[in-house]
Every structure is written in structure tokens, then in C-alpha cells.
Design a protein around this motif. Sequence first.
Motif, PDB file in Angstrom:
ATOM      1  N   GLN A   1     -48.966  33.885  76.400  1.00  0.00           N
ATOM      2  CA  GLN A   1     -49.079  33.466  77.798  1.00  0.00           C
ATOM      3  C   GLN A   1     -47.983  32.479  78.199  1.00  0.00           C
ATOM      4  OE1 GLN A   1     -53.113  31.912  78.001  1.00  0.00           O
ATOM      5  NE2 GLN A   1     -53.947  33.891  78.622  1.00  0.00           N
TER       6      GLN A   1
ATOM      7  N   LEU B   1     -57.541  35.512  73.615  1.00  0.00           N
ATOM      8  CA  LEU B   1     -58.028  34.154  73.835  1.00  0.00           C
ATOM      9  C   LEU B   1     -59.546  34.144  73.958  1.00  0.00           C
ATOM     10  CD1 LEU B   1     -57.255  31.213  74.240  1.00  0.00           C
ATOM     11  CD2 LEU B   1     -56.946  31.687  76.671  1.00  0.00           C
TER      12      LEU B   1
ATOM     13  N   ASN C   1     -47.779  29.475  77.347  1.00  0.00           N
ATOM     14  CA  ASN C   1     -48.371  28.143  77.512  1.00  0.00           C
ATOM     15  C   ASN C   1     -48.135  27.381  76.207  1.00  0.00           C
ATOM     16  OD1 ASN C   1     -49.885  25.853  77.969  1.00  0.00           O
ATOM     17  ND2 ASN C   1     -51.675  26.959  78.752  1.00  0.00           N
TER      18      ASN C   1
ATOM     19  N   ASP D   1     -55.102  37.577  77.114  1.00  0.00           N
ATOM     20  CA  ASP D   1     -56.368  37.146  77.702  1.00  0.00           C
ATOM     21  C   ASP D   1     -57.546  37.595  76.841  1.00  0.00           C
ATOM     22  OD1 ASP D   1     -54.892  36.091  79.743  1.00  0.00           O
ATOM     23  OD2 ASP D   1     -55.313  37.705  81.170  1.00  0.00           O
TER      24      ASP D   1
ATOM     25  N   TYR E   1     -52.013  31.748  73.378  1.00  0.00           N
ATOM     26  CA  TYR E   1     -51.321  30.854  74.310  1.00  0.00           C
ATOM     27  C   TYR E   1     -49.805  31.087  74.269  1.00  0.00           C
ATOM     28  CZ  TYR E   1     -55.442  27.989  75.406  1.00  0.00           C
ATOM     29  OH  TYR E   1     -56.655  27.546  75.866  1.00  0.00           O
ATOM     30  N   GLN E   2     -49.272  31.394  73.083  1.00  0.00           N
ATOM     31  CA  GLN E   2     -47.834  31.696  73.006  1.00  0.00           C
ATOM     32  C   GLN E   2     -47.490  32.916  73.854  1.00  0.00           C
ATOM     33  OE1 GLN E   2     -44.957  31.115  69.925  1.00  0.00           O
ATOM     34  NE2 GLN E   2     -46.588  30.906  68.402  1.00  0.00           N
TER      35      GLN E   2
ATOM     36  N   ALA F   1     -50.311  24.156  75.117  1.00  0.00           N
ATOM     37  CA  ALA F   1     -51.639  24.543  74.660  1.00  0.00           C
ATOM     38  C   ALA F   1     -51.568  25.215  73.293  1.00  0.00           C
ATOM     39  CB  ALA F   1     -52.302  25.470  75.676  1.00  0.00           C
ATOM     40  N   ALA F   2     -50.541  26.022  73.070  1.00  0.00           N
ATOM     41  CA  ALA F   2     -50.368  26.667  71.765  1.00  0.00           C
ATOM     42  C   ALA F   2     -50.180  25.617  70.675  1.00  0.00           C
ATOM     43  CB  ALA F   2     -49.172  27.608  71.801  1.00  0.00           C
TER      44      ALA F   2
ATOM     45  N   ARG G   1     -56.076  31.367  68.757  1.00  0.00           N
ATOM     46  CA  ARG G   1     -55.975  30.792  70.099  1.00  0.00           C
ATOM     47  C   ARG G   1     -54.519  30.399  70.393  1.00  0.00           C
ATOM     48  NH1 ARG G   1     -59.688  25.643  71.280  1.00  0.00           N
ATOM     49  NH2 ARG G   1     -61.303  27.132  71.924  1.00  0.00           N
ATOM     50  N   GLY G   2     -53.863  29.796  69.413  1.00  0.00           N
ATOM     51  CA  GLY G   2     -52.455  29.421  69.582  1.00  0.00           C
ATOM     52  C   GLY G   2     -51.560  30.621  69.827  1.00  0.00           C
TER      53      GLY G   2
END
Length: 267
Positions: free
Chosen positions: A76, A49, A78, A46, A73-74, A81-82, A69-70
Motif C-alpha cells: 500500500q 491486511l 504506507n 487490502d 502496508y508495503q 506503518a510497515a 501486516r508489514g
Amino acid sequence: YAAKLPPGGEVGAEAFAAAMAATMKAKPAFDAYEEGRKAIQAKQPDVALAKANEAIKLAPAEGAFYALRGDAYQLQKNLPAASQAYTEAIERNGRYFNYYLQRGLVAERQQQDAQAKTDLEMSARMLPTDGAYYALGNIASRAKDIEAAKKYYGIAATSEGEVGKAAGRKLMQLDLPQNPGKYIQTQAGLDSRGMLVVALGNPTQVPVRELSVAIQYLDADGRRREVVRKFGGVLGANQQARIETGLGPFQSAEQFRVELASARIAE
């Protein structure tokens, strides 16, 4: 964002001042990026990001910020999104191997094998990595292309670290049934009564099962016989065992021949 000199190495005062101003303007973005990378190492997606989004807002043309950002997301989990974030990184800098590698790894985790293979091969052409070859081995294995899978796992297995160990295990899993003697040691000998005993050794880091040896020997009448003897348990990593064949008595090693017939990884 760093100042770049023209070919002659000279730059006018105005151009230099403009370049330095651009560099100073970008500094807060890269400061946020570095904080985000530390958050990734600390498993704080978090925070990472938020720092990636902060950096992108300040300098939207820098691909590394989208890759951060990717990565967040990984963590997380997600993955869609990644993947999109790595695509945005590639759109801004298509010459860096890691953006293709990460997008390929995300696609491989989702078993989107065609996309994954394209990205992983691209990354490996730019810079070969154990991660790319391990994932390519997974893709080939799912496609039942065993020889290609063994090739990729074999390359990845030469590296040190967890990926290399995992690749070595996958390679052994595929290759062991066809080439058990490549991994498991056998030594035949005679006990004090002249009976044939086969010693087994497992020098690998992986336990194995379903071990058997094929034995050719000459019986008392001089006829050639062949039998199979099995080891019923699991032979652990770096362990040894023996099979009492019940064959004999023999006078010399010229009367028999022993080779490993089968072995499988113990799941």
C-alpha cells in the motif's frame, strides 16, 4: 503453538492434551495467515491486511502475523506503518532475519540510512541475502563511500534474479570510470593500408558511452607520441564498433600500444 515434548521425550496425558488444545486453537489464526500470504502474492494488500488483523486477534503473540501486516502496508506504500508492523514482529521474535531485513529495506527506501544500516547488517549476520547487500550498497553510495558500495554491490551481484542484475549495474556504474578495461574489450590491428584500427566490444548487458582509447606510437622519426581517439556514439550491450584512428601506416604491432582510457554507462 505446536506441542513441545520435555527433554526425555515423555509427556503426561494432561500436558499433551493441553498442548494439542493450544495447537488446535491457533489453527484458525494460521489459516488466516496463509490466506494473507496468498493475497500478498496476488498483490491484494487490502485482503492481506484484513487476514493479518484476523490472525493477530486470534494469536497476538505470533511475530509472523505482524510481518504479514508489514508486507501489506508495503504494498500500500504506507512505509511508516510497515516499519511499525515489523518492529512489532521483532518484539515477538527477534531471532528471525527477515523481520530486520524488511524493516531495514523500508528504512532504506525512505533514506533513513542509520536505522536501515543497523537492521540490514543484523539481518545479514543472521542470514546473508542479496537484498540486504544491495540496500547496504545504496547506503554506502549515498555516503560517498565508493569502496564500501562496490563491495556490497559486488556481493549482491553474484546472485541470480533482478536484484543481482540491478547490483551488477550499480557496481559497473561506480567501477567503470576507474577501470574501463575491466568491462570493455579493445583490440588493435592494421587495415590493408597499415593504418591503425581499434575494435571495441561491449560484452556486458549495459550500454556505454564516452569511450576513448589512449594510443602510444612511434612516429616516422622514431619519436614516441601519445594521442587519444574517441568513439562518439553509444556502444550497446553485446555490440561491437571500431575507431579509425587515422594513424599510420605501421609495419608491425610493436610500433604502437593501445588501451581503453574512458567509458561511462549510457543513462
